[in-house]
Design an enzyme around this catalytic site. Structure first.
Site, PDB file in Angstrom:
ATOM      1  N   GLY A  40     -65.409 -36.184 -14.565  1.00 23.82           N
ATOM      2  CA  GLY A  40     -65.949 -35.792 -13.308  1.00 23.82           C
ATOM      3  C   GLY A  40     -66.270 -37.032 -12.604  1.00 23.82           C
ATOM      4  N   THR A  41     -66.268 -38.134 -12.951  1.00 24.35           N
ATOM      5  CA  THR A  41     -66.359 -39.335 -12.187  1.00 24.35           C
ATOM      6  C   THR A  41     -65.786 -39.442 -10.690  1.00 24.35           C
ATOM      7  OG1 THR A  41     -64.897 -40.855 -13.439  1.00 24.35           O
ATOM      8  CG2 THR A  41     -67.223 -40.678 -14.044  1.00 24.35           C
ATOM      9  N   GLY A  42     -64.665 -39.050 -10.713  1.00 21.17           N
ATOM     10  CA  GLY A  42     -63.789 -38.862  -9.600  1.00 21.17           C
ATOM     11  C   GLY A  42     -64.422 -37.857  -8.434  1.00 21.17           C
ATOM     12  N   CYS A  43     -64.843 -36.739  -9.229  1.00 19.64           N
ATOM     13  CA  CYS A  43     -65.242 -35.672  -8.343  1.00 19.64           C
ATOM     14  C   CYS A  43     -66.595 -36.142  -7.821  1.00 19.64           C
ATOM     15  CB  CYS A  43     -65.616 -34.464  -9.156  1.00 19.64           C
ATOM     16  SG  CYS A  43     -64.128 -33.766  -9.878  1.00 19.64           S
ATOM     17  N   THR A  95     -66.391 -40.176 -18.811  1.00 19.20           N
ATOM     18  CA  THR A  95     -65.866 -40.373 -17.576  1.00 19.20           C
ATOM     19  C   THR A  95     -65.404 -39.178 -16.841  1.00 19.20           C
ATOM     20  OG1 THR A  95     -63.609 -40.967 -18.518  1.00 19.20           O
ATOM     21  CG2 THR A  95     -65.113 -42.827 -18.116  1.00 19.20           C
ATOM     22  N   LYS A 134     -59.451 -46.507  -6.621  1.00 19.80           N
ATOM     23  CA  LYS A 134     -60.352 -47.038  -7.668  1.00 19.80           C
ATOM     24  C   LYS A 134     -59.745 -47.800  -8.749  1.00 19.80           C
ATOM     25  CE  LYS A 134     -60.983 -42.451  -7.805  1.00 19.80           C
ATOM     26  NZ  LYS A 134     -61.326 -41.061  -7.895  1.00 19.80           N
TER      27      LYS A 134
END
Length: 241
Positions: free
Chosen positions: A211-214, A209, A175
């Site tokens: 929690g965006t990865g989750c 941002t 990412k």
């Protein structure tokens, strides 16, 4: 009409911006029935992580057994796993149940800077869980830790994606959100074809941002559960995010 089932194996976020809560919201928004294995509780809000309590290996294993034995998720994802012991029990039970289509989000540090994975657990993540993954989704700092190299440039992202695929996952998604510029570029490498593609998106301005990865990894699992190919699942999840 049957509804596809997905399962998240992760920590609870009391602020509901990340972790189990974010995953369940994402599963629902992406049209799948969400199930959970909670491996840790966190006292967390928009300012940071104020406390962590890890669940016992026995209850983690029991949750996986219950979900796998009755609800048979079509896809799974892992998020915050906290310790090497947790990673070991999760890996063993998922392997026992032949868990399909595993997405591994190697969560190490919260957006606030609080550490969510013990340093000695990185080796367990690398050695036990990555070989079971269909898709792994590290950001630039996480890829650097997993590989022991700096990952900064676009060429470096391509190299990192190939190296991660060599560790077992079918697909590696590096990412690019931690990079600079108005465009975010993710690099997606496929171990089966040897090909790598770049997915480019306009950067969304703002600081929200957490929690965006989750959310991204949960969306990938959701689209996999609905029958999408790995690359289509990644592209659809990124568009959703």
């Amino acid at each position: 009409m049957s509804v596809a089932v997905a399962c998240t194996v992760a920590g609870s976020d009391s602020g509901a911006g990340a972790g189990i809560q974010a995953d369940l919201k994402t599963f629902a928004a992406c049209g799948v029935y969400g199930t959970t294995v909670i491996v840790a509780l966190t006292a967390q809000d928009t300012l940071g992580v104020h406390g962590i309590e890890v669940a016992s290996p026995a209850i983690i294993a029991a949750q996986i057994d219950a979900v796998a034995g009755d609800l048979t998720p079509a896809a799974w994802k892992t998020g915050m796993l906290a310790t090497a012991t947790v990673i070991a029990v999760v890996s063993e039970r998922l392997r026992h149940h032949r868990a399909a289509q595993l997405v591994v989000d190697p969560v190490m540090v919260a957006k606030s800077g609080d550490r969510l994975l013990e340093e000695d657990a990185v080796a367990a993540l690398r050695e036990l869980l990555l070989p079971q993954a269909l898709v792994v989704t590290p950001n630039l700092p996480e890829a650097a830790v997993l590989l022991g190299i700096d990952v900064v440039s676009l060429d470096g992202m391509h190299d990192a994606a190939r190296r991660l695929c060599a560790m077992g996952p079918r697909m590696a998604v590096i990412k690019g959100g931690h990079g600079d510029g108005e465009t975010v570029i993710d690099v997606v490498a496929d171990a089966e074809t040897g090909a790598a593609v770049e997915l480019a998106y306009p950067r969304v301005a703002g600081r929200s941002t957490h929690g965006t990865g989750c959310t991204l990894s949960a969306a990938i699992a959701a689209f996999l559960a609905r029958g999408a190919s790995p690359l289509d699942a990644v592209a659809s999840a990124r568009a959703y995010l």
